[in-house]
Structures are given as C-alpha cells and as structure tokens.
Scaffold this active site. Sequence first.
Site, mmCIF file in Angstrom:
data_model
loop_
_atom_site.group_PDB
_atom_site.id
_atom_site.type_symbol
_atom_site.label_atom_id
_atom_site.label_comp_id
_atom_site.label_asym_id
_atom_site.label_seq_id
_atom_site.Cartn_x
_atom_site.Cartn_y
_atom_site.Cartn_z
ATOM 1 N N SER A 177 3.663 -2.221 10.116
ATOM 2 C CA SER A 177 5.116 -2.376 10.276
ATOM 3 C C SER A 177 5.635 -3.754 9.869
ATOM 4 O O SER A 177 6.569 -4.277 10.477
ATOM 5 C CB SER A 177 5.535 -2.028 11.707
ATOM 6 O OG SER A 177 5.178 -0.685 12.017
ATOM 7 N N LYS A 225 0.204 4.257 -0.318
ATOM 8 C CA LYS A 225 -0.407 5.479 0.225
ATOM 9 C C LYS A 225 -0.123 6.636 -0.745
ATOM 10 O O LYS A 225 -0.076 6.396 -1.949
ATOM 11 C CB LYS A 225 0.100 5.727 1.655
ATOM 12 C CG LYS A 225 -0.055 4.456 2.501
ATOM 13 C CD LYS A 225 0.216 4.631 3.965
ATOM 14 C CE LYS A 225 0.009 3.289 4.672
ATOM 15 N NZ LYS A 225 0.191 3.381 6.123
ATOM 16 N N GLU A 266 -5.267 -4.600 10.466
ATOM 17 C CA GLU A 266 -4.191 -3.645 10.692
ATOM 18 C C GLU A 266 -4.432 -2.896 12.005
ATOM 19 O O GLU A 266 -5.180 -1.906 12.032
ATOM 20 C CB GLU A 266 -4.145 -2.626 9.548
ATOM 21 C CG GLU A 266 -3.921 -3.234 8.187
ATOM 22 C CD GLU A 266 -3.334 -2.216 7.217
ATOM 23 O OE1 GLU A 266 -2.244 -2.476 6.708
ATOM 24 O OE2 GLU A 266 -3.948 -1.163 7.001
ATOM 25 N N GLU A 268 -6.506 5.108 7.730
ATOM 26 C CA GLU A 268 -6.245 6.500 7.359
ATOM 27 C C GLU A 268 -7.454 7.112 6.657
ATOM 28 O O GLU A 268 -7.762 8.292 6.843
ATOM 29 C CB GLU A 268 -4.981 6.577 6.478
ATOM 30 C CG GLU A 268 -3.723 6.330 7.310
ATOM 31 C CD GLU A 268 -2.596 5.661 6.565
ATOM 32 O OE1 GLU A 268 -2.578 5.680 5.325
ATOM 33 O OE2 GLU A 268 -1.704 5.090 7.243
ATOM 34 N N GLY A 317 2.921 2.301 10.652
ATOM 35 C CA GLY A 317 3.916 3.359 10.493
ATOM 36 C C GLY A 317 4.667 3.691 11.763
ATOM 37 O O GLY A 317 5.366 4.699 11.837
ATOM 38 N N ASN A 338 0.881 -1.162 0.000
ATOM 39 C CA ASN A 338 0.000 0.000 0.000
ATOM 40 C C ASN A 338 0.918 1.210 0.000
ATOM 41 O O ASN A 338 1.499 1.562 1.018
ATOM 42 C CB ASN A 338 -0.894 -0.013 1.242
ATOM 43 C CG ASN A 338 -1.724 1.258 1.351
ATOM 44 O OD1 ASN A 338 -1.774 2.060 0.422
ATOM 45 N ND2 ASN A 338 -2.369 1.440 2.496
ATOM 46 N N HIS A 352 -9.338 1.529 4.970
ATOM 47 C CA HIS A 352 -8.056 1.725 5.644
ATOM 48 C C HIS A 352 -8.239 2.727 6.788
ATOM 49 O O HIS A 352 -9.019 3.678 6.662
ATOM 50 C CB HIS A 352 -7.012 2.228 4.647
ATOM 51 C CG HIS A 352 -5.624 2.161 5.200
ATOM 52 N ND1 HIS A 352 -5.132 3.111 6.060
ATOM 53 C CD2 HIS A 352 -4.649 1.238 5.051
ATOM 54 C CE1 HIS A 352 -3.892 2.768 6.412
ATOM 55 N NE2 HIS A 352 -3.582 1.644 5.818
HETATM 56 P P1 13P Z 1 3.315 0.359 7.527
HETATM 57 O O1 13P Z 1 3.730 -0.955 6.906
HETATM 58 O O2 13P Z 1 4.099 1.520 7.005
HETATM 59 O O3 13P Z 1 3.219 0.280 8.999
HETATM 60 O O4 13P Z 1 1.798 0.634 6.989
HETATM 61 C C1 13P Z 1 0.867 -0.361 7.130
HETATM 62 C C2 13P Z 1 -0.347 0.014 6.366
HETATM 63 O O5 13P Z 1 -1.060 0.926 6.728
HETATM 64 C C3 13P Z 1 -0.646 -0.741 5.153
HETATM 65 O O6 13P Z 1 -1.932 -0.459 4.695
#
Ligand code: 13P
Length: 253
Positions: free
Chosen positions: A215, A14, A169, A99, A175, A12, A97
Amino acid sequence: MSGKRVIMAAGNWKMNKTPREAVEFVNHLRGLIKGSSSEVVVGVPFVCIPGVAEAVKGSDIKVAAQNAHWEASGAYTGEVSCGMLKELGVDYVIIGHSERREYFGETNEMVNKKARAILDAGVLPIICCGETLTQREQGVTKEHVRYQIKVALLGITAQEASRLVIAYEPIWAIGTGKTATVEQAQEVCGMIRELLAELYGKDVAERTRILYGGSVNAGNAKALFDMPDIDGGLVGGASLKPDAFEKIVRHDA
Ligand code: 13P
C-alpha cells in the site's frame, strides 16, 4: 536518508495491462519521470516485456519480470528461463512475492534457486519477504523474515548480495490500503540490514537496497523512503497509474 544508496521506485503490475496498454503506459511514463533521482523500474507481465523493453530504450526506466524458472532450458511447460529474459533486456526479476508463495507454492528453496539462476544470467533479483498478520500477532515477524532471507541468500556471494534488492512486504499491508507505519517498516528493514551485515559484513549491508512494499502511495512514499533503512518501494496498485507512480518516483519534490 539512505546514504549513498539510490532510491528505487519499482512497480509490480502483477497480472494487469495488455501488451498494448503496457507500451502506452511506458511511453507516457518516460516523459513524466525525466530528471528524477530515483531508479525507476516497471515489473510487467511476461508478454509485455518485448514491447516495454523496446519502449524504454533511451530512457531511465528499467524493466523487471515477475518470475523466472531456475533451469536454463528443458521440459518445464509454461515456464520462462532467465536467459530468455536477459535476451529481451530485462534488468531485474521479482522473486518470492507472497502471491507466488501463496498461490503457486513458491518456497524459500525455490527462491534461492531462482536467485542463483538470475544472477548467473547477468540479471538482478528483487527478493520479496514478509510476514502474515498471524505471524505479526504471534511476535515471530523477525524470525520469519530472517529465515526467508537467509535461505534465499544461501550460496550468494558478498559481491552479488551488494547488487541485488530485497523487498520487505508485510502480507497484511498488500492491496489492503493498510500501510505498515514507518516505524514498523523501518524496524524490519533495519533488521534485514543487520542480517546482511552478519552474513556479508557491514560494507555489503550498507550497499544492498532494501525496499518496502504494501500500500505504498503518493501520500506515504516520502515518509517511508526517508527512513534510514528503507531505500524505496515495491509498488502494486499505485504503480498502475502514471500520475500516481510519478509522484512516488518524485517523492522528494
Ligand atoms: P500494493 O501496493 O497494491 O499494496 O501491492 C504491493 C505489492 O504486492 C507489490 O509487490
């Protein structure tokens, strides 16, 4: 091991990479992942999709969008429909997601409408769920994730449920470099599979892929993907570098 389910390594990205950078990345990646047994997916920004879809032709890389609207067309300024994505060759759409839930007000009901529209367009949703740190500390992770998934799947048939993908997640692990332990990740992914069995029966539950995200990196992918109910990863940061992502794709090597 995850039985007959094919492990998925889904990036992903982003809001990262320009269309040119995206094509360069995929051209590099397609050689790196040749012969791997994982299903490889890149979740790219909308504007990167045409170039990336073209660049992955003849390779084993699949393309995911990071959002879609549930209506087929109409006065929805700034939105993109599932039919538009299908025409470009998109295989998956990431929805729900954390976010998008946090910054763009995406609700469980919207996730449900999006899942319906994505499936109707002949594309597959990757449905995200996960608890905040507060919810984990309050001991309501299970209830929260069950609720998210139950609403997301309203009206989705057993046949459809067996083909879509769910990504667990935990928000506190996204992150932050703070991965859930394999036991924590397995516990929730196992609970999601139990919910699928309740809703659709055991056969369907055994076929649906459930990913872990938060992560994931080259160092922890194998241990996570080896857990019985974890069928791969939804990878943010580590999916932006071809070498790191390749190591996750080839976690078994
Ligand atoms: P990270 O792998 O950067 O923690 O992000 C995970 C994520 O949100 C994947 O959709």
